[in-house]
Design an enzyme around this catalytic site. Structure first.
Site, PDB file in Angstrom:
ATOM      1  N   ASP A 180      27.316  82.236  15.552  1.00 39.12           N
ATOM      2  CA  ASP A 180      26.404  82.078  16.674  1.00 39.12           C
ATOM      3  C   ASP A 180      27.204  81.803  17.946  1.00 39.12           C
ATOM      4  O   ASP A 180      28.372  81.441  17.889  1.00 39.12           O
ATOM      5  CB  ASP A 180      25.370  80.972  16.426  1.00 39.12           C
ATOM      6  CG  ASP A 180      25.912  79.837  15.596  1.00 39.12           C
ATOM      7  OD1 ASP A 180      25.237  79.357  14.683  1.00 39.12           O
ATOM      8  OD2 ASP A 180      27.070  79.411  15.879  1.00 39.12           O
ATOM      9  N   ASP A 212      27.289  79.578  21.080  1.00 38.63           N
ATOM     10  CA  ASP A 212      26.766  78.385  21.751  1.00 38.63           C
ATOM     11  C   ASP A 212      27.307  78.300  23.176  1.00 38.63           C
ATOM     12  O   ASP A 212      28.431  78.710  23.454  1.00 38.63           O
ATOM     13  CB  ASP A 212      27.160  77.118  20.977  1.00 38.63           C
ATOM     14  CG  ASP A 212      26.527  77.087  19.599  1.00 38.63           C
ATOM     15  OD1 ASP A 212      25.456  77.695  19.432  1.00 38.63           O
ATOM     16  OD2 ASP A 212      27.111  76.474  18.679  1.00 38.63           O
ATOM     17  N   ASP A 241      34.529  67.599  17.710  1.00 38.85           N
ATOM     18  CA  ASP A 241      35.235  67.098  16.533  1.00 38.85           C
ATOM     19  C   ASP A 241      36.703  67.528  16.458  1.00 38.85           C
ATOM     20  O   ASP A 241      37.608  66.715  16.595  1.00 38.85           O
ATOM     21  CB  ASP A 241      34.461  67.405  15.229  1.00 38.85           C
ATOM     22  CG  ASP A 241      34.003  68.855  15.108  1.00 38.85           C
ATOM     23  OD1 ASP A 241      34.338  69.666  15.986  1.00 38.85           O
ATOM     24  OD2 ASP A 241      33.308  69.170  14.113  1.00 38.85           O
TER      25      ASP A 241
HETATM   26  P1  ATP Z   1      30.224  77.525  12.382  1.00 39.13           P
HETATM   27  O1  ATP Z   1      30.871  78.839  12.602  1.00 39.13           O
HETATM   28  O2  ATP Z   1      30.342  77.064  11.008  1.00 39.13           O
HETATM   29  O3  ATP Z   1      28.841  77.421  12.956  1.00 39.13           O
HETATM   30  P2  ATP Z   1      30.870  75.816  14.593  1.00 39.13           P
HETATM   31  O4  ATP Z   1      32.182  75.352  15.108  1.00 39.13           O
HETATM   32  O5  ATP Z   1      30.047  76.685  15.486  1.00 39.13           O
HETATM   33  O6  ATP Z   1      31.138  76.520  13.208  1.00 39.13           O
HETATM   34  P3  ATP Z   1      28.637  74.036  14.510  1.00 39.13           P
HETATM   35  O7  ATP Z   1      28.253  73.095  13.448  1.00 39.13           O
HETATM   36  O8  ATP Z   1      27.752  75.199  14.788  1.00 39.13           O
HETATM   37  O9  ATP Z   1      30.095  74.526  14.167  1.00 39.13           O
HETATM   38  O10 ATP Z   1      28.855  73.186  15.828  1.00 39.13           O
HETATM   39  C1  ATP Z   1      29.091  73.760  17.093  1.00 39.13           C
HETATM   40  C2  ATP Z   1      30.118  72.939  17.859  1.00 39.13           C
HETATM   41  O11 ATP Z   1      29.598  71.648  18.128  1.00 39.13           O
HETATM   42  C3  ATP Z   1      31.429  72.708  17.126  1.00 39.13           C
HETATM   43  O12 ATP Z   1      32.330  73.773  17.327  1.00 39.13           O
HETATM   44  C4  ATP Z   1      31.915  71.409  17.735  1.00 39.13           C
HETATM   45  O13 ATP Z   1      32.537  71.645  18.960  1.00 39.13           O
HETATM   46  C5  ATP Z   1      30.618  70.652  18.002  1.00 39.13           C
HETATM   47  N1  ATP Z   1      30.261  69.757  16.871  1.00 39.13           N
HETATM   48  C6  ATP Z   1      29.457  70.059  15.831  1.00 39.13           C
HETATM   49  N2  ATP Z   1      29.316  69.022  14.992  1.00 39.13           N
HETATM   50  C7  ATP Z   1      30.055  68.027  15.519  1.00 39.13           C
HETATM   51  C8  ATP Z   1      30.313  66.681  15.120  1.00 39.13           C
HETATM   52  N3  ATP Z   1      29.793  66.177  13.999  1.00 39.13           N
HETATM   53  N4  ATP Z   1      31.105  65.931  15.929  1.00 39.13           N
HETATM   54  C9  ATP Z   1      31.609  66.432  17.076  1.00 39.13           C
HETATM   55  N5  ATP Z   1      31.415  67.686  17.483  1.00 39.13           N
HETATM   56  C10 ATP Z   1      30.651  68.493  16.735  1.00 39.13           C
HETATM   57 MG    MG Z   2      28.036  77.297  15.018  1.00 38.06          MG
END
Ligand code: ATP
Ligand code: MG
Length: 421
Positions: A53, A55, A131
Site C-alpha cells: 500500500d 501511505d 519503528d
Molecule cells: P507492510 O508492507 O507490511 O505494510 P509497512 O512498513 O507499510 O509494511 P505498516 O504496518 O503498514 O508497515 O505501517 C506503515 C508505517 O507506519 C511503517 O512503515 C512505520 O513507519 C509506521 N509504523 C507502523 N507500525 C508502527 C509501530 N508499531 N511503531 C512505530 N511506527 C510504526
Molecule cells: Mg503498509
C-alpha cells in the site's frame, strides 16, 4: 542528520507509485501543505519490491485533509488518520506526529506504553517516532528526492532491521515492534541488527499487555505472508510464540510431542504453498491446527468423564477457543469454522453411502477434509484413510455408490426405515 538522495542517487521511478497516491500528493502540495510518500512503500520501491500500500504523511491536520478530499473519512482515536476513499479502496493519509513524550497530550502508561499518539509535529519528528530506520524514509514527489532522517538508506544497504532510538525504550512503548522486527526480517530477508535483537529475548512478556484483537491482526500478518513456517520457527527461537499461542507452546513443550510439531510444520508448509499459488487461506484453519492438540486432550478428558463423543468435542472446543481469546482474539466467524473442522473429524470414519453423500455436501467438508488429510500426512492416522476420501471425490456417481456400498448402513437405521415404509 538529514540525508537527501536526489533522483539520480536512487532507483524510485515515479510511475511505480500508484496513480491515486500521486494525485493525493500533488493536491496536498497545491494546497500548500508538505506531503510525502512514506514508510513501507518507499522502502519497498527502493528494494525493487511491489509495495502493498502507498501511505502518505503530511503537515496538513486531519480536518484540513478532509476539506481537500470530499471522499475522506477520519478514523481512529489513539491514532487519528484520514482515509481517502475510491470505491471500496482507500489510501491512508497521516499527519506528521511528534514523539509521544515531548508534549503533554502524548501519553504513556506506567510501563512506558504509548496510549495516546495524537501529537502533531514536523517531518523529522514524524520520521523519528517510526519503528525501524528502513520504515522512516520519505519520498518527495515534487523534487524526486528520498529524504532520510534516520540512516535508513545505510540499513537498507546493509540489509538490517534496526530500531530508531534506544531499542528497549522503543519496545516498551509498543511491544508489537518485536513481532514487526521478525515479520520484516523474514519478509525482506534482512537480519535483525544486534542491539535491536538483544532485548527481544527479555521483553517478550510485554506482549501480554497488548489487546488480543491487535495480536490477532499481527498473527495473520505473520502467518499469512507466504513464510509461515519460517515465521513459526523464528517466533519460537525468540521465545515470542508462546504469547500468541500459549496453549500450542504448552503442547509443544511436552517431550513426547514430536508428532504435533510435525503436524504444525506440515500445515504451515502447505499454507505457504497455497499463498504462493494464490489459493485462499483462512485463519480458521491456522487456529484449528495450532489448537488441535489441546482440543484432543480436552476431548479425551470429557470422554473419560463419561460424556458422549460429540458433546466432548463441543465442550473441549469451547474451552480451548475461550482460553485462546485471552491472547489472540479470534473473531467468532473464524473460531466457529475451526470448531466445525474439529467436530467433523469423526464423520470421516463413517463410510456408508447415506453418511458419505450427505457429508461431502457439507459446506465445511473441504476444510475438514484438508485437516483430516493433514493428520494422515503427519503420521497421526493411516494414510489410506485420507486416500479413500481423496479418491472418492474423483469417482463418477455410480463408482461412488459402489465404493460406499460395501460399508453397510448401521442396522438400527435400516430397520427404522423399513418400518416407516
Ligand atoms: P507492510 O508492507 O507490511 O505494510 P509497512 O512498513 O507499510 O509494511 P505498516 O504496518 O503498514 O508497515 O505501517 C506503515 C508505517 O507506519 C511503517 O512503515 C512505520 O513507519 C509506521 N509504523 C507502523 N507500525 C508502527 C509501530 N508499531 N511503531 C512505530 N511506527 C510504526
Ligand atoms: Mg503498509
Amino acid at each position: 542528520m538529514v540525508n537527501r538522495l536526489s533522483p539520480t542517487q536512487h532507483s524510485i521511478v515515479e510511475k511505480r507509485i500508484c496513480k491515486k497516491a500521486r494525485d493525493i500528493l500533488h493536491r496536498l502540495e497545491r494546497a500548500d501543505h508538505e506531503a510525502y510518500l512514506v514508510g513501507g512503500a518507499v522502502r519497498d520501491l527502493l528494494l525493487n519490491h511491489s509495495p502493498k500500500d502507498f501511505d502518505i504523511a503530511t503537515s496538513a491536520h486531519p480536518e484540513e485533509v478532509k476539506k481537500i478530499f470530499p471522499s475522506c473519512r477520519l478514523i481512529g482515536r489513539r491514532f487519528r488518520l484520514a482515509h481517502i476513499h475510491y470505491g471500496r479502496e482507500y489510501l491512508e493519509v497521516a499527519t506528521f506526529r511528534a514523539p509521544h513524550n515531548e508534549s503533554e497530550s502524548g501519553k504513556t502508561s506506567e510501563k512506558g506504553r504509548i496510549i495516546n499518539d495524537n501529537v502533531y509535529g514536523s517531518m523529522e519528528e514524524d520520521a523519528l517516532r517510526r519503528d525501524f530506520t528502513i520504515n522512516a524514509l520519505f519520498y518527495d514527489i515534487q523534487t524526486g528526492d528520498v529524504v532520510d532522517h534516520a540512516d535508513g538508506i545505510d540499513d537498507l544497504e546493509k540489509r538490517e532491521i534496526r530500531l530508531i532510538g534506544d531499542p528497549e525504550t522503543r519496545y516498551r512503548e509498543d511491544p508489537v515492534r518485536m513481532l514487526r522486527a521478525i515479520r520484516f526480517a523474514i519478509k525482506l530477508d534482512f537480519t535483525i541488527e544486534a542491539t535491536t535483537e538483544k532485548p527481544i529475548y527479555e521483553l517478550g512478556h510485554l506482549l501480554k499487555d497488548i489487546a488480543p484483537a491487535r495480536l490477532f491482526d499481527e498473527t495473520l500478518k505473520l502467518f499469512h505472508s507466504g513464510n509461515a513456517l519460517k515465521t513459526f520457527r523464528m517466533l519460537r527461537q525468540y521465545d515470542l510464540f508462546q504469547y500468541l499461542f500459549p496453549q500450542t507452546e504448552d503442547s509443544l513443550l511436552r517431550e513426547e510431542n514430536e508428532d504435533f510439531l510435525t503436524f504444525i510444520e506440515t500445515a504451515l508448509k502447505n499454507t505457504d504453498k497455497r499463498i504462493r499459488s494464490n489459493f485462499s487461506v483462512t485463519p480458521a484453519f491456522l487456529f484449528a491446527v495450532m489448537l488441535w492438540d489441546k482440543t484432543l486432550e480436552g476431548f479425551e478428558r470429557y470422554r473419560s468423564d463419561g460424556q458422549p463423543e460429540y458433546q466432548s468435542m463441543q465442550l473441549s472446543a469451547s474451552d480451548v477457543i475461550g482460553l485462546q481469546a485471552k491472547s489472540t482474539a479470534v473473531p467468532r466467524r473464524f473460531s466457529n469454522v475451526s470448531r466445525d473442522i474439529w467436530l467433523l473429524q469423526a464423520r470421516f470414519r463413517r463410510k456408508d453411502c447415506r453418511a458419505v453423500f450427505s457429508f461431502i455436501e457439507h459446506k465445511r467438508f473441504r476444510a475438514a477434509y484438508d485437516f483430516f488429510c493433514l493428520r494422515a500426512r503427519s503420521g497421526h492416522l493411516p494414510v489410506e484413510d485420507c486416500e479413500w476420501w481423496t479418491e472418492f471425490q474423483t469417482l463418477t456417481h455410480d463408482e461412488q455408490m459402489e465404493a460406499c456400498q460395501e460399508f453397510a448402513a448401521p442396522k438400527r437405521r435400516s430397520n427404522r426405515r423399513r418400518k416407516r415404509k
